[in-house]
Design a protein around this motif. Structure first.
Motif, mmCIF file in Angstrom:
data_model
loop_
_atom_site.group_PDB
_atom_site.id
_atom_site.type_symbol
_atom_site.label_atom_id
_atom_site.label_comp_id
_atom_site.label_asym_id
_atom_site.label_seq_id
_atom_site.Cartn_x
_atom_site.Cartn_y
_atom_site.Cartn_z
ATOM 1 N N GLN A 188 0.829 -1.208 0.000
ATOM 2 C CA GLN A 188 0.000 0.000 0.000
ATOM 3 C C GLN A 188 0.860 1.254 0.000
ATOM 4 N N VAL A 189 1.895 1.268 0.828
ATOM 5 C CA VAL A 189 2.741 2.450 0.957
ATOM 6 C C VAL A 189 3.638 2.640 -0.255
ATOM 7 N N LEU A 190 4.378 1.592 -0.610
ATOM 8 C CA LEU A 190 5.362 1.725 -1.682
ATOM 9 C C LEU A 190 4.712 1.838 -3.054
ATOM 10 N N ARG A 191 3.614 1.110 -3.261
ATOM 11 C CA ARG A 191 2.939 1.208 -4.558
ATOM 12 C C ARG A 191 2.336 2.586 -4.752
ATOM 13 N N ARG A 192 1.741 3.126 -3.694
ATOM 14 C CA ARG A 192 1.149 4.469 -3.803
ATOM 15 C C ARG A 192 2.224 5.494 -4.150
ATOM 16 N N ASP A 193 3.362 5.417 -3.495
ATOM 17 C CA ASP A 193 4.447 6.353 -3.798
ATOM 18 C C ASP A 193 4.946 6.161 -5.220
ATOM 19 N N ARG A 194 5.075 4.900 -5.634
ATOM 20 C CA ARG A 194 5.553 4.621 -6.986
ATOM 21 C C ARG A 194 4.577 5.158 -8.037
ATOM 22 N N ASP A 195 3.294 4.916 -7.827
ATOM 23 C CA ASP A 195 2.291 5.383 -8.777
ATOM 24 C C ASP A 195 2.261 6.906 -8.850
ATOM 25 N N ASP A 196 2.248 7.541 -7.687
ATOM 26 C CA ASP A 196 2.126 8.995 -7.649
ATOM 27 C C ASP A 196 3.381 9.696 -8.156
ATOM 28 N N SER A 197 4.536 9.028 -8.039
ATOM 29 C CA SER A 197 5.774 9.655 -8.492
ATOM 30 C C SER A 197 5.799 9.844 -10.003
ATOM 31 N N ALA A 198 4.876 9.191 -10.695
ATOM 32 C CA ALA A 198 4.796 9.352 -12.146
ATOM 33 C C ALA A 198 4.240 10.722 -12.526
ATOM 34 N N VAL A 199 3.490 11.336 -11.610
ATOM 35 C CA VAL A 199 2.876 12.631 -11.919
ATOM 36 C C VAL A 199 3.257 13.719 -10.918
ATOM 37 N N SER A 200 4.031 13.370 -9.911
ATOM 38 C CA SER A 200 4.378 14.338 -8.876
ATOM 39 C C SER A 200 5.754 14.033 -8.313
ATOM 40 N N GLN A 201 6.552 15.084 -8.088
ATOM 41 C CA GLN A 201 7.888 14.912 -7.537
ATOM 42 C C GLN A 201 7.863 15.248 -6.051
ATOM 43 N N PHE A 202 8.005 14.212 -5.211
ATOM 44 C CA PHE A 202 7.944 14.444 -3.771
ATOM 45 C C PHE A 202 9.007 13.661 -3.020
ATOM 46 N N THR A 203 10.027 13.206 -3.736
ATOM 47 C CA THR A 203 11.087 12.446 -3.076
ATOM 48 C C THR A 203 12.391 13.220 -2.963
ATOM 49 N N VAL A 204 12.545 14.246 -3.797
ATOM 50 C CA VAL A 204 13.746 15.083 -3.774
ATOM 51 C C VAL A 204 13.311 16.539 -3.713
ATOM 52 N N ALA A 205 13.913 17.297 -2.833
ATOM 53 C CA ALA A 205 13.524 18.696 -2.661
ATOM 54 C C ALA A 205 13.908 19.531 -3.878
ATOM 55 N N ALA A 206 12.977 20.359 -4.344
ATOM 56 C CA ALA A 206 13.260 21.290 -5.426
ATOM 57 C C ALA A 206 14.054 22.465 -4.862
ATOM 58 N N ASP A 207 14.566 23.306 -5.750
ATOM 59 C CA ASP A 207 15.305 24.490 -5.315
ATOM 60 C C ASP A 207 14.453 25.325 -4.364
ATOM 61 N N GLY A 208 15.047 25.732 -3.259
ATOM 62 C CA GLY A 208 14.338 26.570 -2.300
ATOM 63 C C GLY A 208 13.505 25.812 -1.289
ATOM 64 N N VAL A 209 13.439 24.477 -1.433
ATOM 65 C CA VAL A 209 12.674 23.648 -0.503
ATOM 66 C C VAL A 209 13.626 23.026 0.513
ATOM 67 N N VAL A 210 13.302 23.152 1.785
ATOM 68 C CA VAL A 210 14.150 22.632 2.861
ATOM 69 C C VAL A 210 13.749 21.196 3.190
#
Length: 239
Positions: A188-210
Motif C-alpha cells: 500500500q505504501v510503496l505502490r502508492r508512492d511509486r504510482d504517484d511519483s509518475a505525476v508528482s515529484q515528492f522524493t527530492v527537494a526542489a530548489d528553495g525547498v528545505v
C-alpha cells in the motif's frame, strides 16, 4: 496566532510535501496548531473524490468521467487542525476515506492528469481562503511545494527512510509494527508512492525547498524540527 508564530507580516503560508509514512499529516497538524493557523490536507481531497466517484458508480478507469465529476462535486473540509472533518454530499467521510478500499483505489484518481490541475487550483483557492481567515495555512501533500504553492513563504520536504515510513504506517493502520503488519502495509505504501511519483515529484527537494529527515526523530522532535525551519525561513524572509 500563537506565540510560536514568527513576526507579524503577510499571511504565513507553509507548504509541506512528503512520501507516505513520512509523518507529514500528523506533523503538519501539530505545526498548524502551534502556530495558530489553518490546515489543509490536500491528499484528503483525492481520497474524498475517489470515495464520491465510487459512491456515484463512476468507473475510476474512465478518466474522462472522473474529470467531469472533479469539475463539480460537493466537498467540504474543516480547517481546524485539531478537528479535521471531510464531508462529501452531506456525508461525513472522514473515516471512510482512510479505509484500505480507498487507499487501494486513490492512485487511479491521483494520477489522472485531467483531475490534477482541477484539484490543484481548488487547493490554491482553499489555501488563500484559509490564510485570509486565520492569518496563515499549513498545506500538506505531494506537490504543494512545487506545483500548488511554489511561492509559499516556507516550503518543506518531510521525508524518512523506507524502514521508518513502513513502521509508522503499519503502527497507524494495524496498531503494531511487527513483521506481519509491515508486510501487509508494504504494498500500500510503496505502490502508492511509486504510482504517484509518475505525476508528482515528492522524493527530492526542489530548489528553495528545505528537507527535514524524520527517520531518527520521534513525533515531538519532528514537529520542533519543522517549527525551527519555519522560524528561520519566515524570519529571514520578513527581516
Amino acid at each position: 496566532m500563537s506565540a510560536d508564530t514568527p513576526s507579524t507580516g503577510p499571511a504565513l503560508t507553509i507548504a509541506i510535501d512528503g512520501p507516505s509514512g513520512s509523518g507529514k499529516s500528523s506533523v503538519s497538524k501539530a505545526v498548524a496548531t502551534r502556530l495558530g493557523v489553518g490546515y489543509l490536507d490536500t491528499g484528503a481531497m483525492y481520497r474524498a473524490l475517489t470515495w464520491w466517484c465510487l459512491d456515484q458508480g463512476v468507473d475510476l478507469t474512465d478518466e474522462a468521467a472522473v474529470v467531469t465529476v472533479a469539475q463539480d462535486w460537493p466537498l467540504e473540509q474543516t480547517t481546524d487542525p485539531s478537528n479535521q472533518r471531510v464531508i462529501v454530499g452531506g456525508t461525513d467521510v472522514t473515516a471512510d476515506i482512510r479505509t484500505t478500499e480507498i487507499s487501494s483505489q486513490v492512485s487511479k484518481v491521483a494520477t489522472n492528469v485531467g483531475v490534477r490541475p482541477i484539484l490543484q487550483q481548488l487547493q490554491r483557492d482553499r489555501m488563500a481562503a484559509i490564510a485570509a481567515e486565520t492569518g496563515g495555512v499549513v498545506a500538506e501533500g505531494r506537490d504543494i511545494t512545487t506545483v500548488v504553492a511554489p511561492d509559499a513563504l516556507v516550503r518543506i520536504l518531510l521525508t524518512a527512510s523506507e524502514e521508518a515510513r513502513l513502521r509508522r504506517r503499519s503502527t497507524e493502520v494495524h496498531g503494531t509494527a511487527d513483521e506481519a503488519a509491515i508486510a501487509a502495509t508494504r504494498d500500500q505504501v510503496l505502490r502508492r508512492d511509486r504510482d504517484d511519483s509518475a505525476v508528482s515529484q515528492f522524493t527530492v527537494a526542489a530548489d528553495g525547498v528545505v528537507t527535514v529527515d524524520t527517520s531518527d526523530l520521534d513525533f515531538d522532535e519532528s514537529v520542533e524540527a519543522v517549527l525551527a525551519v519555519v522560524a528561520s525561513v519566515a524570519g529571514h524572509a520578513r527581516a
